[in-house]
Design an enzyme around this catalytic site. Structure first.
Site: not given
Ligand code: AMP
Length: 282
Positions: A31, A35-37, A61, A149
């Site tokens: 959550g 934009e990455g998500h 984790q 990432k």
């Molecule tokens: P998180 O919510 O941080 O656990 O991330 C969920 C997913 O989004 C994971 O697969 C991350 O690698 C991916 N993610 C997080 N930040 C980025 C980003 N800047 N660019 C691409 N994918 C991302």
């Protein structure tokens, strides 16, 4: 858009999609979306008929003293963003639903989870693989999208999927960056304006390393020293590690012979930021 809170409802929904011949993509997240998500959700929709996004801040984790309690959350905004990219369903179980009383099973990937982030976060990847195995079992996706990432996480999950014969295609998504190069992260919100400026040195040092390799540098020690100098010059960040590893094993390499990944983790206050770049000598 459908919001599902329980594993049993998730099973029924997946079963109905599968019975209708639909291909399911899962995008696991914690959550506080950016934009990455969203880029991973769009990528998922190119590989499947139905995109299911999970939102679950996974307590196991996080190590002792890490930011589980403070991890940023914004449910309403997340739902708006997920709707804006046209995903079909959000799976957002409570902690008690994922880890009910009596829960005692862990999925653990051995060697590849030990280096890099595994050094300072020794229980982290067991938490990740355990929750991802549970999400795969709950959502029954045909494919799942993970960001580069978190490069080590991606490799650990690929390893787990292969080792356990899980019938899920793992799709990697490229790192999405802010305009100034900083990798987008939910944890960037912890940064003060000064730290945010100093944190540019992370991606800048990685881009510079890539340029050095393009110009013929093959000594990993030289790249690491350059990045160390670059980041310590900013004075605000505390380096956890800067390493160059083989992309396949994630073991340290001293000379860049094949495809390698340069990865780093740096702490700014309570924000521990990670970033990486793939280095190709050819
Ligand atoms: P998180 O919510 O941080 O656990 O991330 C969920 C997913 O989004 C994971 O697969 C991350 O690698 C991916 N993610 C997080 N930040 C980025 C980003 N800047 N660019 C691409 N994918 C991302």
């Amino acid at each position: 858009m459908k919001v599902i809170r329980t594993v049993s409802e998730m099973h029924s929904y997946s079963d109905s999609l599968r019975a209708a011949g639909k291909r399911i993509a899962l995008v696991p997240t914690m959550g506080f979306l950016h934009e990455g998500h969203l880029s991973l959700m769009r990528l998922g929709s190119r590989h499947a008929d139905t995109v299911i996004v999970s939102i679950f801040v996974n307590p196991i984790q996080f190590g002792p003293g890490e930011d589980f309690e403070d991890y940023p959350r914004d449910w309403d905004r997340d739902i708006e963003l997920i709707e804006s990219v046209g995903a079909d369903c959000v799976f957002a179980p409570e902690v008690e639903e994922m880890y009910p009383e009596g829960y005692q099973t862990t999925v653990s990937v051995a060697r590849i989870s030990k280096n890099l982030c595994g050094m300072s976060r020794p229980t982290h990847f067991d938490g990740v693989t355990t929750v991802v195995a549970k999400l795969f079992a709950g959502v029954k996706p045909h494919c799942a999208v993970f960001g580069e990432k978190d490069f080590q996480q991606l490799m650990v999950i690929k390893r787990m999927t292969k080792d356990m014969n899980l019938d899920v295609d793992i799709i990697p998504g490229p790192i999405v960056r802010e305009e100034d190069g900083i990798a987008m992260s939910s944890r960037n919100t912890y940064l003060t304006p000064e730290e945010r400026t100093a944190a540019r040195s992370l991606s800048q040092s990685l881009f510079e390393a890539r340029k050095m390799v393009e110009d013929g540098e093959r000594d990993a020690g030289v790249l690491i020293q350059h990045a160390t100098d670059r980041i310590t010059a900013e004075d605000l960040g505390q380096i956890d590690y800067i390493k160059v590893c083989s992309v396949d094993t994630l073991e340290d390499c001293t000379v860049i012979e094949g495809e390698s990944v340069m990865a780093l983790a740096v702490k700014f206050g309570k924000a521990r930021l990670i970033d990486n770049i793939v280095l190709n000598p050819h």
